[in-house]
Design a protein around this motif. Structure first.
Motif, PDB file in Angstrom:
ATOM      1  N   MET A 185      -0.772   5.728  -6.449  1.00  0.00           N
ATOM      2  CA  MET A 185      -0.427   6.522  -5.293  1.00  0.00           C
ATOM      3  C   MET A 185      -1.638   6.607  -4.372  1.00  0.00           C
ATOM      4  SD  MET A 185       0.929  10.460  -5.136  1.00  0.00           S
ATOM      5  CE  MET A 185       2.588  10.176  -5.638  1.00  0.00           C
ATOM      6  N   SER A 186      -1.432   6.297  -3.097  1.00  0.00           N
ATOM      7  CA  SER A 186      -2.542   6.313  -2.148  1.00  0.00           C
ATOM      8  C   SER A 186      -2.695   7.698  -1.543  1.00  0.00           C
ATOM      9  CB  SER A 186      -2.283   5.280  -1.052  1.00  0.00           C
ATOM     10  OG  SER A 186      -1.242   5.714  -0.217  1.00  0.00           O
ATOM     11  N   ASP A 187      -3.808   7.889  -0.815  1.00  0.00           N
ATOM     12  CA  ASP A 187      -4.028   9.154  -0.130  1.00  0.00           C
ATOM     13  C   ASP A 187      -2.948   9.423   0.895  1.00  0.00           C
ATOM     14  OD1 ASP A 187      -6.263   9.788  -1.586  1.00  0.00           O
ATOM     15  OD2 ASP A 187      -7.664   8.970  -0.116  1.00  0.00           O
ATOM     16  N   ASP A 188      -2.410   8.343   1.518  1.00  0.00           N
ATOM     17  CA  ASP A 188      -1.362   8.516   2.512  1.00  0.00           C
ATOM     18  C   ASP A 188      -0.122   9.148   1.894  1.00  0.00           C
ATOM     19  OD1 ASP A 188      -2.972   7.469   4.466  1.00  0.00           O
ATOM     20  OD2 ASP A 188      -2.159   5.448   4.308  1.00  0.00           O
ATOM     21  N   ASP A 189       0.180   8.810   0.633  1.00  0.00           N
ATOM     22  CA  ASP A 189       1.334   9.383  -0.040  1.00  0.00           C
ATOM     23  C   ASP A 189       1.180  10.886  -0.198  1.00  0.00           C
ATOM     24  OD1 ASP A 189       2.418   6.856  -0.278  1.00  0.00           O
ATOM     25  OD2 ASP A 189       1.663   6.544  -2.302  1.00  0.00           O
ATOM     26  N   ASN A 190      -0.046  11.377  -0.314  1.00  0.00           N
ATOM     27  CA  ASN A 190      -0.296  12.798  -0.466  1.00  0.00           C
ATOM     28  C   ASN A 190      -0.167  13.537   0.859  1.00  0.00           C
ATOM     29  OD1 ASN A 190      -0.808  12.482  -3.200  1.00  0.00           O
ATOM     30  ND2 ASN A 190      -2.977  12.105  -2.862  1.00  0.00           N
ATOM     31  N   ASP A 191      -0.019  12.841   1.951  1.00  0.00           N
ATOM     32  CA  ASP A 191       0.100  13.457   3.264  1.00  0.00           C
ATOM     33  C   ASP A 191       1.552  13.625   3.697  1.00  0.00           C
ATOM     34  OD1 ASP A 191      -2.647  13.567   3.390  1.00  0.00           O
ATOM     35  OD2 ASP A 191      -2.849  11.814   4.663  1.00  0.00           O
ATOM     36  N   ILE A 192       2.478  13.390   2.785  1.00  0.00           N
ATOM     37  CA  ILE A 192       3.910  13.470   3.080  1.00  0.00           C
ATOM     38  C   ILE A 192       4.563  14.475   2.138  1.00  0.00           C
ATOM     39  CG2 ILE A 192       6.072  12.153   3.150  1.00  0.00           C
ATOM     40  CD1 ILE A 192       4.076  11.161   5.219  1.00  0.00           C
ATOM     41  N   CYS A 193       5.416  15.339   2.684  1.00  0.00           N
ATOM     42  CA  CYS A 193       6.162  16.268   1.836  1.00  0.00           C
ATOM     43  C   CYS A 193       7.159  15.453   1.012  1.00  0.00           C
ATOM     44  CB  CYS A 193       6.900  17.290   2.694  1.00  0.00           C
ATOM     45  SG  CYS A 193       7.990  18.375   1.736  1.00  0.00           S
ATOM     46  N   PRO A 194       7.187  15.641  -0.305  1.00  0.00           N
ATOM     47  CA  PRO A 194       8.088  14.850  -1.142  1.00  0.00           C
ATOM     48  C   PRO A 194       9.568  15.198  -0.962  1.00  0.00           C
ATOM     49  CG  PRO A 194       6.959  16.501  -2.454  1.00  0.00           C
ATOM     50  CD  PRO A 194       6.355  16.556  -1.082  1.00  0.00           C
ATOM     51  N   LEU A 195       9.850  16.302  -0.299  1.00  0.00           N
ATOM     52  CA  LEU A 195      11.246  16.701  -0.116  1.00  0.00           C
ATOM     53  C   LEU A 195      11.818  16.250   1.219  1.00  0.00           C
ATOM     54  CD1 LEU A 195      11.124  20.280  -1.656  1.00  0.00           C
ATOM     55  CD2 LEU A 195      11.618  18.116  -2.767  1.00  0.00           C
ATOM     56  N   CYS A 196      11.139  16.588   2.305  1.00  0.00           N
ATOM     57  CA  CYS A 196      11.668  16.240   3.636  1.00  0.00           C
ATOM     58  C   CYS A 196      11.057  14.957   4.197  1.00  0.00           C
ATOM     59  CB  CYS A 196      11.448  17.389   4.615  1.00  0.00           C
ATOM     60  SG  CYS A 196       9.706  17.724   5.001  1.00  0.00           S
ATOM     61  N   CYS A 197      10.024  14.441   3.542  1.00  0.00           N
ATOM     62  CA  CYS A 197       9.344  13.198   3.938  1.00  0.00           C
ATOM     63  C   CYS A 197       8.671  13.290   5.308  1.00  0.00           C
ATOM     64  CB  CYS A 197      10.296  12.005   3.889  1.00  0.00           C
ATOM     65  SG  CYS A 197      10.922  11.696   2.242  1.00  0.00           S
ATOM     66  N   GLU A 223       5.317  14.395   7.631  1.00  0.00           N
ATOM     67  CA  GLU A 223       3.867  14.428   7.451  1.00  0.00           C
ATOM     68  C   GLU A 223       3.407  15.872   7.285  1.00  0.00           C
ATOM     69  OE1 GLU A 223      -0.173  13.098   9.840  1.00  0.00           O
ATOM     70  OE2 GLU A 223       1.773  12.378  10.526  1.00  0.00           O
ATOM     71  N   LEU A 224       2.528  16.101   6.312  1.00  0.00           N
ATOM     72  CA  LEU A 224       1.957  17.429   6.105  1.00  0.00           C
ATOM     73  C   LEU A 224       0.895  17.682   7.161  1.00  0.00           C
ATOM     74  CD1 LEU A 224       1.466  17.411   2.217  1.00  0.00           C
ATOM     75  CD2 LEU A 224       3.318  18.486   3.498  1.00  0.00           C
ATOM     76  N   ASP A 225       0.982  18.815   7.856  1.00  0.00           N
ATOM     77  CA  ASP A 225      -0.067  19.148   8.809  1.00  0.00           C
ATOM     78  C   ASP A 225      -1.222  19.810   8.059  1.00  0.00           C
ATOM     79  OD1 ASP A 225       0.557  21.859   8.415  1.00  0.00           O
ATOM     80  OD2 ASP A 225       1.732  21.993  10.252  1.00  0.00           O
ATOM     81  N   LEU A 226      -2.252  20.212   8.783  1.00  0.00           N
ATOM     82  CA  LEU A 226      -3.441  20.760   8.118  1.00  0.00           C
ATOM     83  C   LEU A 226      -3.125  21.984   7.273  1.00  0.00           C
ATOM     84  CD1 LEU A 226      -6.273  20.457  10.771  1.00  0.00           C
ATOM     85  CD2 LEU A 226      -6.126  19.312   8.575  1.00  0.00           C
ATOM     86  N   SER A 227      -2.277  22.879   7.763  1.00  0.00           N
ATOM     87  CA  SER A 227      -1.965  24.074   6.978  1.00  0.00           C
ATOM     88  C   SER A 227      -1.134  23.710   5.753  1.00  0.00           C
ATOM     89  CB  SER A 227      -1.265  25.121   7.834  1.00  0.00           C
ATOM     90  OG  SER A 227      -0.102  24.592   8.425  1.00  0.00           O
ATOM     91  N   ASP A 228      -0.219  22.753   5.873  1.00  0.00           N
ATOM     92  CA  ASP A 228       0.577  22.317   4.721  1.00  0.00           C
ATOM     93  C   ASP A 228      -0.294  21.681   3.643  1.00  0.00           C
ATOM     94  OD1 ASP A 228       3.048  23.108   5.770  1.00  0.00           O
ATOM     95  OD2 ASP A 228       3.371  21.167   6.744  1.00  0.00           O
ATOM     96  N   LYS A 229      -1.338  20.971   4.063  1.00  0.00           N
ATOM     97  CA  LYS A 229      -2.205  20.292   3.103  1.00  0.00           C
ATOM     98  C   LYS A 229      -2.988  21.277   2.243  1.00  0.00           C
ATOM     99  CE  LYS A 229      -2.785  16.118   5.844  1.00  0.00           C
ATOM    100  NZ  LYS A 229      -3.699  15.287   6.618  1.00  0.00           N
ATOM    101  N   GLN A 230      -3.098  22.505   2.705  1.00  0.00           N
ATOM    102  CA  GLN A 230      -3.820  23.527   1.947  1.00  0.00           C
ATOM    103  C   GLN A 230      -2.856  24.551   1.340  1.00  0.00           C
ATOM    104  OE1 GLN A 230      -7.257  25.027   4.045  1.00  0.00           O
ATOM    105  NE2 GLN A 230      -7.450  23.124   5.179  1.00  0.00           N
ATOM    106  N   PHE A 231      -1.591  24.185   1.225  1.00  0.00           N
ATOM    107  CA  PHE A 231      -0.538  25.093   0.764  1.00  0.00           C
ATOM    108  C   PHE A 231       0.041  24.594  -0.562  1.00  0.00           C
ATOM    109  CE2 PHE A 231       4.050  26.270   0.995  1.00  0.00           C
ATOM    110  CZ  PHE A 231       3.895  27.643   0.938  1.00  0.00           C
ATOM    111  N   TYR A 232      -0.140  25.364  -1.602  1.00  0.00           N
ATOM    112  CA  TYR A 232       0.398  25.055  -2.928  1.00  0.00           C
ATOM    113  C   TYR A 232       1.206  26.268  -3.392  1.00  0.00           C
ATOM    114  CZ  TYR A 232      -2.813  21.142  -2.902  1.00  0.00           C
ATOM    115  OH  TYR A 232      -3.472  19.988  -2.572  1.00  0.00           O
ATOM    116  N   PRO A 233       2.517  26.249  -3.217  1.00  0.00           N
ATOM    117  CA  PRO A 233       3.322  27.432  -3.484  1.00  0.00           C
ATOM    118  C   PRO A 233       3.550  27.739  -4.959  1.00  0.00           C
ATOM    119  CG  PRO A 233       4.713  25.653  -2.729  1.00  0.00           C
ATOM    120  CD  PRO A 233       3.302  25.173  -2.615  1.00  0.00           C
ATOM    121  N   CYS A 234       3.213  26.849  -5.866  1.00  0.00           N
ATOM    122  CA  CYS A 234       3.456  27.069  -7.290  1.00  0.00           C
ATOM    123  C   CYS A 234       2.185  26.799  -8.093  1.00  0.00           C
ATOM    124  CB  CYS A 234       4.589  26.164  -7.777  1.00  0.00           C
ATOM    125  SG  CYS A 234       5.070  26.473  -9.480  1.00  0.00           S
ATOM    126  N   LYS A 235       2.064  27.495  -9.210  1.00  0.00           N
ATOM    127  CA  LYS A 235       0.890  27.313 -10.075  1.00  0.00           C
ATOM    128  C   LYS A 235       0.822  25.915 -10.679  1.00  0.00           C
ATOM    129  CE  LYS A 235       0.569  32.160 -11.292  1.00  0.00           C
ATOM    130  NZ  LYS A 235       0.632  33.161 -12.329  1.00  0.00           N
TER     131      LYS A 235
END
Length: 129
Positions: free
Chosen positions: A1-13, A15-27
């Motif tokens: 998995m590349s870094d680019d794959d981590n920049d995409i929401c796995p549900l809606c596909c 692109e994650l913006d800066l605030s989304d990239k720092q958002f982890y809603p579950c432990k």
């Protein structure tokens, strides 16, 4: 998995913006965008898609985004988009030059009339040329 794959929401596909990239809603660390998190909490099961733990009202981990980071990211994105447009334009120009050199496209001199007459003179419309 590349870094680019981590920049995409796995549900809606999206692109994650800066605030989304720092958002982890579950432990468990499964990352989704805030829009999907809110949708899951409000209209769906309310469970983490990865581990099925119920989402709480407060996300597990979230860091506020510095405005300077947002501005820097926007400038970098705009620059990358400009470079991509320039790259595509150069590719189209090169392709056109190659077609012209191969003789598959008739050149049209400025002020020589319209495209149809130039094509006809080159024998492309069945004209005698």
């Amino acid at each position: 998995m590349s870094d680019d794959d981590n920049d995409i929401c796995p549900l809606c596909c999206e692109e994650l913006d800066l605030s989304d990239k720092q958002f982890y809603p579950c432990k468990c660390g499964y990352q989704v965008c805030m829009w999907c998190w809110h949708r899951i909490k409000e209209t769906e099961s309310g469970l983490c898609p990865a581990c099925r733990t119920p989402y709480g009202d407060d996300p597990h981990e979230f860091s506020a985004v510095d405005m300077e980071e947002v501005l820097k990211a926007n400038k970098e994105k705009a620059l990358a988009e400009k470079r991509e447009r320039e790259r595509l334009r150069a590719m189209r120009d090169q392709e056109a030059r190659e077609k012209l050199a191969a003789g598959s496209v008739a050149p049209i001199a400025p002020g020589s009339g319209n495209f149809a007459s130039a094509l006809a003179s080159a024998g492309g419309l069945g004209g005698a040329g």
